[in-house]
Write a protein that holds these residues in place. Sequence first.
Motif, PDB file in Angstrom:
ATOM      1  N   GLU A 123      32.211  38.900  41.220  1.00  0.00           N
ATOM      2  CA  GLU A 123      32.966  40.066  40.754  1.00  0.00           C
ATOM      3  C   GLU A 123      32.109  41.316  40.919  1.00  0.00           C
ATOM      4  N   LYS A 127      40.648  41.574  46.978  1.00  0.00           N
ATOM      5  CA  LYS A 127      41.033  42.521  45.925  1.00  0.00           C
ATOM      6  C   LYS A 127      42.320  42.043  45.271  1.00  0.00           C
ATOM      7  N   ALA A 144      41.458  38.183  33.908  1.00  0.00           N
ATOM      8  CA  ALA A 144      41.074  39.557  34.233  1.00  0.00           C
ATOM      9  C   ALA A 144      41.499  40.485  33.104  1.00  0.00           C
ATOM     10  N   LYS A 145      40.682  41.485  32.820  1.00  0.00           N
ATOM     11  CA  LYS A 145      41.000  42.449  31.766  1.00  0.00           C
ATOM     12  C   LYS A 145      41.712  43.682  32.313  1.00  0.00           C
ATOM     13  N   ASN A 146      41.724  43.806  33.612  1.00  0.00           N
ATOM     14  CA  ASN A 146      42.339  44.954  34.268  1.00  0.00           C
ATOM     15  C   ASN A 146      43.862  44.825  34.218  1.00  0.00           C
ATOM     16  N   LYS A 147      44.544  45.835  33.679  1.00  0.00           N
ATOM     17  CA  LYS A 147      45.992  45.746  33.469  1.00  0.00           C
ATOM     18  C   LYS A 147      46.806  45.831  34.748  1.00  0.00           C
ATOM     19  N   ARG A 162      45.962  37.781  34.263  1.00  0.00           N
ATOM     20  CA  ARG A 162      45.687  38.322  32.931  1.00  0.00           C
ATOM     21  C   ARG A 162      46.065  37.379  31.797  1.00  0.00           C
ATOM     22  N   ASN A 181      43.265  46.495  42.411  1.00  0.00           N
ATOM     23  CA  ASN A 181      42.024  47.228  42.689  1.00  0.00           C
ATOM     24  C   ASN A 181      40.791  46.525  42.125  1.00  0.00           C
ATOM     25  N   GLU A 182      40.948  45.266  41.722  1.00  0.00           N
ATOM     26  CA  GLU A 182      39.834  44.473  41.193  1.00  0.00           C
ATOM     27  C   GLU A 182      39.157  43.746  42.358  1.00  0.00           C
TER      28      GLU A 182
END
Length: 354
Positions: free
Chosen positions: A264, A343, A291-294, A282, A346-347
Amino acid sequence: MIRNMELKLEDYGFSKYFYFPVPEGMELDAELVADKAETDLLTNNKMRISGLLPFGVVKKDGAAALRYDMISQVNLEQLFASTLTKAQLVDNLLMMMEGLEDLKKHGLNPEKILLNKKYIFLDDFSNRLVFLYVPVKVNVFEKVSMNEFLKTLIAETSYDEADDLLFFIKLHNYLVKNADLHLPDFKEKLKEFAAVGAGPGADSSKAVPQAHFYSPSHGNVVSEAAAALEEGTTVLGAVNIQEEEGTTALGVGPQSFARPFLFEAATGEKIFLRKDVFKLGRDPEQVDFVAKNKVVGRVHAEILTVDGEYFFVDKQSRNGSYLNGVRLVQNSKTKLKHEDKIKLANEEFVFRFF
């Protein structure tokens, strides 16, 4: 043997030469540079000693210099740059051993060989590897052992994915266990390891599984029992393989081979793919990596392990998945390779085998 030395290359079109300016106070071996018969032997060694680059002593800029005839454009570094089969690796290593044996037969000291893959060449005339010999009276250069050189060379080599894993492990382990390498013994062991499982007379009950990835890290002994899995078993991804006491698997703990992982980019975390269907997203109730990215979907994607190969599948995510900058088609399997950039929206991640 000599690890490295500074050589100057001069290109005259059809002829190329390496020069080594002899430093003041460094004595050359009088038996080689003063005795005409011996000098002729070395100068014409392309015909008489196939293991050496032809060389002589010349005056350059008012000082003595060793001049080596660059008889080939192909060096060992180039030979080992591509993926090698077992047969190719064995052939190259045997050529090295035979070249060094030739030197001993002619009374030359192998410790004065420059053991650097940039300066070991494939002779176009004899189709054998040739070495650069440094006829100094006292070897003051930084030294490297043949064992250390071979371990590093093998550790940096890429192997054919469909070839004999057990051969590479046996070779690696032999070098780890034998710090003082005796060339004739190593040559025989090399032939012995290569003969196992080869040819029509081989014992099929002892067939070695195909390795989908193998790159040894020199210094650790690898369990040969762990490699001798049932035919069809994938080495990458195999877990809980019992090993002999004290044996360390390459790059991992004492009881498993390494699985690939996602690196990561934002956190530097390694996310090991411990399931054949590894889900990313998520929702902690449905995925293996949370993942913590919404902008990442609840079940955004999955990575599949199929017959030792790895595939990425976007699970109809709203913000999409990208492989090396290209947006992927939803619900379509895409094969992953080492160092692929992934990706999830955008992660960012990097897929790695080690």
